[in-house]
Scaffold this active site. Structure first.
Site, PDB file in Angstrom:
ATOM      1  CG  LEU A 118     -10.915  -0.990  -1.561  1.00 23.77           C
ATOM      2  CD1 LEU A 118     -10.023  -2.147  -1.183  1.00 23.77           C
ATOM      3  CD2 LEU A 118     -10.275   0.243  -1.549  1.00 23.77           C
ATOM      4  CD  GLU A 174     -10.666   5.019  -1.971  1.00 19.81           C
ATOM      5  OE1 GLU A 174     -10.401   4.680  -3.158  1.00 19.81           O
ATOM      6  OE2 GLU A 174     -10.281   4.560  -1.197  1.00 19.81           O
ATOM      7  CD  GLN A 230      -9.908   1.868   5.455  1.00 19.82           C
ATOM      8  OE1 GLN A 230      -8.894   1.373   4.885  1.00 19.82           O
ATOM      9  NE2 GLN A 230     -10.979   0.969   5.653  1.00 19.82           N
ATOM     10  CG  PHE A 231      -6.279   6.329   6.714  1.00 20.16           C
ATOM     11  CD1 PHE A 231      -5.507   6.560   7.619  1.00 20.16           C
ATOM     12  CD2 PHE A 231      -6.607   4.849   6.668  1.00 20.16           C
ATOM     13  CE1 PHE A 231      -5.177   5.684   8.974  1.00 20.16           C
ATOM     14  CE2 PHE A 231      -6.388   4.016   7.778  1.00 20.16           C
ATOM     15  CZ  PHE A 231      -5.831   4.397   8.950  1.00 20.16           C
ATOM     16  CG  PHE A 248      -6.042   5.882   1.467  1.00 18.11           C
ATOM     17  CD1 PHE A 248      -5.228   5.864   0.725  1.00 18.11           C
ATOM     18  CD2 PHE A 248      -6.206   5.165   2.770  1.00 18.11           C
ATOM     19  CE1 PHE A 248      -3.837   5.453   1.246  1.00 18.11           C
ATOM     20  CE2 PHE A 248      -4.978   4.437   3.277  1.00 18.11           C
ATOM     21  CZ  PHE A 248      -3.762   4.800   2.458  1.00 18.11           C
ATOM     22  CB  SER A 249     -10.145  11.788   0.443  1.00 16.33           C
ATOM     23  OG  SER A 249      -8.741  12.605   0.575  1.00 16.33           O
ATOM     24  CG  HIS A 277      -1.796   5.106   6.781  1.00 16.47           C
ATOM     25  ND1 HIS A 277      -0.991   4.654   5.923  1.00 16.47           N
ATOM     26  CD2 HIS A 277      -2.951   4.171   6.868  1.00 16.47           C
ATOM     27  CE1 HIS A 277      -1.479   3.499   5.038  1.00 16.47           C
ATOM     28  NE2 HIS A 277      -2.706   3.262   6.021  1.00 16.47           N
TER      29      HIS A 277
HETATM   30  C1  LIG Z   1      -7.121   4.245  -2.382  1.00 23.40           C
HETATM   31  C2  LIG Z   1      -6.897   3.507  -1.266  1.00 23.40           C
HETATM   32  N1  LIG Z   1      -8.138   3.332  -0.536  1.00 23.40           N
HETATM   33  C3  LIG Z   1      -8.054   2.892   0.606  1.00 23.40           C
HETATM   34  C4  LIG Z   1      -7.020   2.286   1.182  1.00 23.40           C
HETATM   35  C5  LIG Z   1      -6.948   1.545   2.651  1.00 23.40           C
HETATM   36  N2  LIG Z   1      -6.655   0.065   2.521  1.00 23.40           N
HETATM   37  C6  LIG Z   1      -5.278  -0.126   2.458  1.00 23.40           C
HETATM   38  S1  LIG Z   1      -5.367  -2.055   2.322  1.00 23.40           S
HETATM   39  C7  LIG Z   1      -6.852  -1.884   2.115  1.00 23.40           C
HETATM   40  C8  LIG Z   1      -7.658  -3.401   1.528  1.00 23.40           C
HETATM   41  C9  LIG Z   1      -7.052  -3.970   0.031  1.00 23.40           C
HETATM   42  O1  LIG Z   1      -7.323  -5.133   0.031  1.00 23.40           O
HETATM   43  P1  LIG Z   1      -6.715  -5.841  -1.129  1.00 23.40           P
HETATM   44  O2  LIG Z   1      -6.610  -5.137  -2.214  1.00 23.40           O
HETATM   45  O3  LIG Z   1      -7.704  -7.292  -1.427  1.00 23.40           O
HETATM   46  O4  LIG Z   1      -5.620  -6.343  -0.740  1.00 23.40           O
HETATM   47  P2  LIG Z   1      -4.817  -7.071   0.549  1.00 23.40           P
HETATM   48  O5  LIG Z   1      -4.746  -6.105   1.747  1.00 23.40           O
HETATM   49  O6  LIG Z   1      -6.228  -8.128   0.971  1.00 23.40           O
HETATM   50  O7  LIG Z   1      -3.596  -7.802   0.205  1.00 23.40           O
HETATM   51  C10 LIG Z   1      -7.520  -0.717   2.054  1.00 23.40           C
HETATM   52  C11 LIG Z   1      -9.064  -0.470   2.111  1.00 23.40           C
HETATM   53  C12 LIG Z   1      -5.730   2.413   0.632  1.00 23.40           C
HETATM   54  N3  LIG Z   1      -4.665   1.782   0.782  1.00 23.40           N
HETATM   55  N4  LIG Z   1      -5.791   3.047  -0.746  1.00 23.40           N
END
Ligand SMILES: Cc1ncc(C[n+]2csc(CCOP(=O)(O)OP(=O)(O)O)c2C)c(N)n1
Ligand SMILES: [Mg+2]
Lengths: 396, 337
Positions: B71, B73, B95-96, B99-100, B142
Site C-alpha cells: 500500500l 502510491e 485508488q482515488f 491518494f495519488s 475522495h
Molecule cells: C494514501 C492513501 N492511499 C489509499 C487510501 C485508500 N484506502 C483507505 S483505507 C485503505 C486500507 C488501509 O488499510 P489499513 O492501514 O490496514 O487500515 P484498516 O482500514 O485495516 O484499519 C486504503 C487502501 C488512502 N486512504 N490513503
C-alpha cells in the site's frame, strides 16, 4: 497468522529492548485465563478496577459501533468504517493517555474518539456528511481523523517534538493500520521519531487486511513490531484482543515517552470483524471461517470471563454496563433524528485566516442563488396552497 | 492511427456496458493481445478494485500479471517506471484522486521527464489510472479534481473519457501509447451505460469531439461535467439558446483545432469543470482560446467551475458543483445583442 513465514530474522538490537516475540505478548489468554508468565513479556496484569473500567468502555464502544453500522446500513450515513473486534486496541490506546496528551486517529478509530469523550453527534458529523471533522479537536486533544494513510503519524511526531522542545509533558499517540505501514510516511515517521527521540507512541492495529489485501502482500518480515528495531526504538508484538496486555504495554510506552525515553512502536494483532466499510464486500477476499476463529478470541468475552473468575464482575454490574451502552445507543439514534442543517455559506468561512475578496464574491454569488431558489420554492408553495384551496372549495 | 496489437481483438456482439465494465474490457483485451501489459495497485487483484474496474483480471491472468501491491502510491508509480524501462507496459491504479499525491514526486520528476532527460533514449509506456472528481457523496479526500497538477506538468498526456465507448477506446489507446498517460476516470460516470460492440474505436484519444451541435455558445466540458453540459444544452432550447457541447476528452494535448473551429462559429465559449477556478484547467482553456481567436469573440470566455475552496462534505457538494441552472445564469451575464 498469514504473515509468519519460515524466514527468521537475526537482528542485533542496539537499543535496550526485547526483540518482538514471535508469539504475541499477552496477559489474558483467549479463554479468559491469566496467561503464563513467559508470554507476559515482563508486564503485570492491571488491577481489577482498571480492568473493569476497560471492560465497561469496550462494551459501550462496541454497542456504539454496532449502532452506527446499523444506521449506515439504513443509508443514514455516507460511510462508517467499523472497529468491531478491535476494541481492545482502541480502548487501551485511549485509556493509556492523560488529558494533556494528543491522539492522532484514522477513519477507523471512531470508538477511540468516543472513549476520549467526543459526543456521538460530533463523531458522526463527518460520516453523515455535515463537515469533514465534526468535533472540537483542541478541546479533546484529538487531531482530525486522517484518511490519507500514515500521514497523521508524522503530525504526531511533530507535535510530540514540539512538546519536547517546549519542555512540556504532552505525549502524542497515533493509531495506524497494518496496510498504512507500507506508506513512505509511516517509515519517515518512525525514523524521525527515533532520531528526534520524540515522545510519541505508534499503535499499529494489525487487523490483517488493508481493504482486501492481506498482510503477507504488505511485508515479508515476521511482525510489524520487528521494524522498530531497524529504526532504533522498542517494538512490541502484542495480542491486540487482550486489552490487559494492550493497556499495560501502551501505558508503559506513554510513560516512557513522557519520561524522555523516546518513541515506541506497538503492534496489536487483531482482526477486522466487519467489512472495510459499508461499501465493501469481504466475501470476495476473506474466508468466512476466519471470522469464527476470531470470534473465539473476542476481546470482550475474554475479559468478561476473566473478571467473573476473579469475582470482579457481578451480574448486576454487567447489567449496569449494558444499560449504559443501551443509553448511548439510544442517544446515538436520537442524534441522527435531530436535523443538523449546515449553512452552505459556511463553505467559504474557513479557508484562510484573512478574508479574500474573491471568496467573498463567490459567497455572495451562492447566497443570491440560494435566495432565488428559496423564492422559487415559496412561489411553488403558494401555487400548491392556492390550488389546494381551490379544490377544497369544490369538494366542500 | 491503428492499435499496435499483436493480434486483432475479435468483434463481439453488442452488450450493455457500464463505463467501469468498458474500462475492464479494455484492460482485458489489451492484456490478451500484449503479454507485456501488467497491472498492479491497491486492491486491484482478487477484489477487482474498489470500483470493480479490474474485476476478473486476476482470475484470468494470474498473480504474475495482476497483483495487489504493498500500500504505497509512490512505490507503485516508482516501480512502474522501472518496469516500463525494461519492456513492460504497466497499468497502475491510484485508488482515488487524492491518494495519488504520495506519488506526486515520481510522476512529476520522473514519469513526466524521463524521455526528455534521456534525449529520447528511455521512454515510459505506462498508464496511471486515477478515479477522480466528485458527485458521489464521497467523504473527504475522495472527490478531488486534481487535473491541473497533471496538465501543468510538461511530459504528461492527460485524458479523461466521459462515456463507456470512449472509456474503452481511449484506455486501449493509452495502454498502446509509448508515452506515459494520466488516465482520469470520472467516478460519477462509472455506472453510466451504453450498448457497445467491442472492440469499439472512437475518435483518437488526443482529440476533442463535438457531442451536440449548436450555433450560439460553445460549452466546453470533460469527464464528469460532460453530462451536465448536455443537460444544460437541452434546457437551453426552451430559452431559445442553441448550445454546442464539446467533450475535450484530452486535456493535454488540447485540441485547438476542434475547439477553435467551434468557437469561431459561435463566437462565445464557456468552459466547465468541477475543480476550483483559480489556476484551474479552465484558465488555460480560456487564455489560449482568447489568444488564438480574439477577433472572433463576441464576449469574454467564461469559466463555470467549483468554488475556490476545498471540496465539501457530502451534504454540501450540491452547492459546490456547477449545475445547468448555474451555467445558464452565467451565460445570461453576457450581453446578448
Ligand atoms: C494514501 C492513501 N492511499 C489509499 C487510501 C485508500 N484506502 C483507505 S483505507 C485503505 C486500507 C488501509 O488499510 P489499513 O492501514 O490496514 O487500515 P484498516 O482500514 O485495516 O484499519 C486504503 C487502501 C488512502 N486512504 N490513503
Ligand atoms: Mg488493516
Amino acid at each position: 497468522m498469514p504473515h509468519h513465514c519460515d524466514m527468521s530474522l537475526n537482528v542485533e538490537s542496539l537499543v535496550e529492548s526485547p526483540l518482538a516475540a514471535p508469539r504475541p505478548l499477552r496477559l489474558i489468554d483467549d479463554t479468559g485465563r491469566a496467561a503464563p508468565l513467559d508470554e507476559a513479556g515482563g508486564f503485570a496484569l492491571p488491577d481489577p478496577a482498571t480492568l473493569l473500567n476497560l471492560y465497561r468502555r469496550m462494551v459501550v464502544a462496541r454497542r456504539f459501533d454496532v449502532q452506527v453500522t446499523a444506521l449506515t446500513r439504513q443509508g443514514r450515513l455516507a460511510t462508517y468504517p467499523s472497529a468491531l473486534g478491535q476494541e481492545a486496541c482502541e480502548i487501551a490506546a485511549v485509556a493509556a493517555l492523560g488529558a494533556e496528551d494528543w491522539l492522532f486517529p484514522t477513519y477507523r478509530d471512531s470508538i477511540a474518539l468516543l472513549t476520549r469523550g467526543v459526543p456521538p453527534e460530533h463523531i458522526l458529523a463527518s460520516f453523515r456528511g455535515d463537515w469533514h471533522s465534526g468535533y472540537d479537536q483542541n478541546a479533546h486533544r484529538i487531531a482530525p481523523q486522517a484518511t490519507p494513510l500514515a500521514t497523521q503519524a508524522l503530525h504526531a511526531v511533530g507535535l510530540a517534538t514540539a512538546s519536547k522542545l517546549k519542555r512540556e509533558r504532552t505525549v502524542a499517540l497515533t493509531l495506524l493500520g497494518d496496510g498504512a505501514t507500507s506508506e513512505g510516511d509511516a517509515h519517515e515517521a518512525f525514523n524521525f521519531a527515533a532520531v528526534w527521540q520524540a515522545p510519541v507512541v505508534f499503535v499499529v492495529q494489525n487487523n490483517q487486511y488493508a481493504i482486501s489485501v492481506p498482510l503477507d502482500k504488505q511485508m515479508r518480515c515476521r511482525t510489524i513490531a520487528d521494524k522498530a528495531i531497524g529504526y532504533g526504538m522498542p517494538g512490541y508484538f502484542v495480542d491486540g484482543n487482550d486489552v490487559a496486555a494492550m493497556y499495560a504495554v501502551t501505558s508503559s510506552a506513554v510513560e516512557n515517552a513522557r519520561a524522555g525515553h523516546g518513541p515506541t512502536l506497538i503492534e496489536g494483532l487483531t482482526y477486522r470483524m466487519e467489512a472495510h466499510t459499508n461499501s465493501d464486500d469481504p466475501s470476495r477476499y476473506r474466508d468466512p471461517g476466519d471470522l469464527e476463529i476470531w470470534r473465539r478470541r473476542d476481546p470482550i468475552t475474554r475479559l468478561d470471563t476473566y473478571l467473573c473468575e476473579i469475582g470482579a464482575l457481578s451480574d448486576a454490574e454487567r447489567a449496569d454496563i449494558r444499560a449504559e451502552a443501551e443509553d448511548l445507543a439510544a442517544d446515538t439514534r436520537e442524534c441522527m433524528t435531530r436535523s443538523a442543517p449546515v449553512d452552505p455559506l459556511e463553505l467559504f468561512d474557513h479557508v484562510y485566516s484573512t478574508p479574500r475578496a474573491a471568496l467573498a464574491e463567490q459567497r455572495a454569488f451562492l447566497a443570491a442563488e440560494l435566495d432565488e431558489h428559496a423564492e422559487h420554492a415559496e412561489h411553488a408553495e403558494h401555487a400548491v396552497a392556492a390550488s389546494v384551496a381551490a379544490h377544497s372549495g369544490v369538494n366542500s | 492511427m491503428t492499435l499496435p496489437d499483436t493480434a486483432p481483438t475479435p468483434l463481439r456482439a453488442p452488450v450493455t456496458l457500464t463505463m467501469a465494465a468498458a474500462l475492464n474490457a479494455a484492460i482485458q483485451d489489451a492484456m490478451r493481445n500484449d503479454p507485456t501489459v501488467v497491472l498492479f495497485g491497491e486492491d486491484v487483484g482478487p477484489l477487482g478494485g474498489v470500483f470493480r474496474v479490474t474485476d476478473g483480471l486476476y482470475a484470468e491472468f494470474g498473480e504474475s500479471r495482476v497483483s495487489d501491491s504493498p500500500l504505497a502510491e509512490s512505490g507503485i508509480v516508482g516501480t512502474a517506471i522501472g518496469m516500463a524501462m525494461y519492456g513492460l507496459r504497466p497499468v497502475v491504479e491510484m485508488q482515488f484522486d487524492a491518494f495519488s499525491y504520495p506519488a506526486f514526486e515520481q510522476i512529476v520528476s520522473h514519469v513526466a521527464k524521463m524521455r526528455n532527460r534521456t534525449r529520447g533514449r528511455i521512454q515510459l509506456p505506462l498508464v496511471i489510472r486515477i478515479p477522480y472528481a466528485g458527485d458521489i457523496g464521497g467523504v473527504e479526500h475522495h472527490s478531488d479534481s486534481s487535473e491541473a497538477y497533471w496538465t501543468a506538468t510538461p511530459g504528461l498526456t492527460v485524458v479523461s473519457p466521459s462515456n463507456p465507448a470512449d472509456a474503452y477506446s481511449m484506455l486501449r489507446e493509452a495502454i498502446a501509447c509509448d508515452d506515459p498517460v494520466i488516465f482520469l476516470e470520472p467516478k460519477s460516470r462509472y455506472w453510466a451505460k451504453a450498448e457497445l460492440s467491442l472492440p469499439v474505436r472512437t475518435a483518437p484519444m488526443t482529440t476533442a469531439v463535438v457531442l451536440r451541435e449548436g450555433t450560439d455558445v460553445t460549452l466546453i466540458a470533460y469527464g464528469p461535467t460532460v453530462k451536465t453540459a448536455l443537460a444544460t444544452a437541452e434546457l437551453a432550447v426552451a430559452e431559445g439558446l442553441s448550445i454546442e457541447v464539446i467533450d475535450l476528452r484530452s486535456l493535454s494535448p488540447f485540441d485547438d483545432e476542434t475547439v477553435g473551429a467551434s468557437l469561431r462559429k459561435t463566437s462565445r465559449a464557456a468552459v466547465l469543470h468541477e475543480a476550483a477556478q483559480f489556476g484551474g484547467y479552465g484558465a488555460e482553456v480560456a487564455a489560449r482560446l482568447t489568444e488564438r481567436n480574439f477577433y472572433h469573440l463576441a464576449a469574454p470566455i467564461l469559466r463555470i467551475t467549483g468554488f475556490d475552496i476545498p471540496y465539501p462534505s457530502p451534504k454540501l457538494e450540491q452547492y459546490f458543483l456547477p449545475t445547468p441552472d448555474r451555467i445558464l445564469t452565467a451565460l445570461g451575464t453576457w450581453e446578448w445583442n
